[in-house]
Design a protein around this motif. Structure first.
Motif, short mmCIF file in Angstrom:
data_model
loop_
_atom_site.label_atom_id
_atom_site.label_comp_id
_atom_site.label_asym_id
_atom_site.label_seq_id
_atom_site.Cartn_x
_atom_site.Cartn_y
_atom_site.Cartn_z
N ASP A 293 0.90 -1.22 -0.11
CA ASP A 293 -0.11 0.14 0.14
C ASP A 293 0.90 1.37 -0.19
OD1 ASP A 293 -1.76 -2.08 0.58
OD2 ASP A 293 -3.06 -0.88 2.11
N ILE A 294 0.41 2.09 -0.71
CA ILE A 294 1.18 3.76 -0.67
C ILE A 294 0.27 4.54 0.01
CG2 ILE A 294 2.37 3.26 -2.70
CD1 ILE A 294 0.39 5.06 -3.89
N LYS A 295 0.73 5.74 0.70
CA LYS A 295 0.27 6.63 1.41
C LYS A 295 0.37 8.01 0.43
CE LYS A 295 0.91 6.95 5.98
NZ LYS A 295 1.27 7.43 7.25
N VAL A 296 -0.70 8.61 0.27
CA VAL A 296 -1.04 9.85 -0.42
C VAL A 296 -1.59 11.14 0.21
CG1 VAL A 296 -2.42 10.46 -2.57
CG2 VAL A 296 -1.25 7.91 -2.32
N VAL A 297 -0.87 12.13 -0.04
CA VAL A 297 -1.43 13.34 0.42
C VAL A 297 -2.47 13.66 -0.65
CG1 VAL A 297 -0.87 15.77 0.94
CG2 VAL A 297 0.51 14.06 1.52
N PRO A 298 -3.53 13.84 -0.48
CA PRO A 298 -4.74 14.27 -1.70
C PRO A 298 -4.46 15.76 -1.71
CG PRO A 298 -5.74 13.83 0.29
CD PRO A 298 -4.47 13.49 0.50
N TRP A 299 -4.72 16.21 -2.91
CA TRP A 299 -4.87 17.65 -3.51
C TRP A 299 -6.26 17.89 -3.81
CZ3 TRP A 299 0.22 17.30 -6.71
CH2 TRP A 299 1.26 17.23 -5.85
N ALA A 300 -7.31 17.38 -3.10
CA ALA A 300 -8.60 17.80 -3.23
C ALA A 300 -9.24 18.50 -1.80
CB ALA A 300 -9.37 16.39 -3.78
N ASP A 301 -10.46 18.96 -2.20
CA ASP A 301 -11.21 19.59 -1.23
C ASP A 301 -11.59 18.45 -0.18
OD1 ASP A 301 -11.24 21.78 -2.51
OD2 ASP A 301 -13.19 21.74 -3.36
N TYR A 302 -11.59 17.35 -0.52
CA TYR A 302 -11.80 16.30 0.59
C TYR A 302 -11.15 15.03 0.26
CZ TYR A 302 -16.02 15.15 -2.51
OH TYR A 302 -16.60 15.05 -3.59
N PRO A 303 -10.70 14.13 0.86
CA PRO A 303 -9.84 12.98 0.64
C PRO A 303 -10.69 11.92 -0.05
CG PRO A 303 -9.23 13.53 2.87
CD PRO A 303 -10.37 14.57 2.51
N GLU A 304 -11.88 11.88 0.41
CA GLU A 304 -12.64 10.91 -0.06
C GLU A 304 -13.09 10.91 -1.74
OE1 GLU A 304 -13.43 11.63 4.08
OE2 GLU A 304 -13.49 13.01 2.47
N PHE A 305 -12.72 12.17 -1.96
CA PHE A 305 -12.88 12.22 -3.62
C PHE A 305 -11.89 11.18 -4.46
CE2 PHE A 305 -11.09 14.33 -7.64
CZ PHE A 305 -12.45 14.48 -8.13
N LEU A 306 -10.97 10.82 -4.16
CA LEU A 306 -10.03 9.80 -4.56
C LEU A 306 -10.71 8.41 -4.65
CD1 LEU A 306 -7.99 12.16 -3.92
CD2 LEU A 306 -6.30 10.37 -3.93
N GLU A 307 -11.45 8.02 -3.66
CA GLU A 307 -12.29 6.67 -3.41
C GLU A 307 -13.15 6.53 -4.55
OE1 GLU A 307 -13.96 7.15 0.29
OE2 GLU A 307 -12.34 6.12 1.19
N GLU A 308 -13.71 7.77 -5.42
CA GLU A 308 -14.61 7.49 -6.37
C GLU A 308 -13.69 6.88 -7.80
OE1 GLU A 308 -16.52 11.30 -7.37
OE2 GLU A 308 -16.63 11.63 -5.18
#
Length: 110
Positions: A20-35
């Motif tokens: 697994d990798i740990k990511v710093v999201p550049w989105a308003d909310y991290p859950e956006f990446l789950e889509e």
């Protein structure tokens, strides 16, 4: 038509032993990446490599991603520091919302 990519996050570390990798999201909310289940890593100046996620989950304002084919901590370490991209055509924005990078340089009228 040429694909256009949007910078989405940066890989900052590994997580656990299974790749697994740990990511710093550049989105308003991290859950956006789950889509999403297909992300891109820039392989060279002209080519972006698709990376398919087996699992995407939020953890303490970060995002943990398990990519197909990355099954050990050693394999995951090779990606630390890389930027993760999305295909812009895969992202649907609500009406009246914009990507910040599309607003940079625009003239503001008040």
């Amino acid at each position: 038509m040429e694909q256009s990519y949007l910078e989405l996050a940066q890989i900052v570390n590994t997580h656990g032993l299974r790749g697994d990798i740990k990511v710093v999201p550049w989105a308003d909310y991290p859950e956006f990446l789950e889509e999403f289940d297909c992300f891109f890593i820039q392989a060279n100046k002209m080519h972006y490599k698709p990376m398919y996620a087996e699992e995407v989950r939020c953890h303490k304002n970060m995002v943990l991603i398990k990519f197909e084919g990355i099954d050990t901590i050693e394999q995951a370490r090779e990606y630390i520091g890389k930027i993760i991209y999305l295909d812009r055509d895969e992202i649907e924005l609500e009406e009246g919302t914009y990507f910040i990078e599309d607003l940079i340089g625009c003239k503001v009228i008040d």
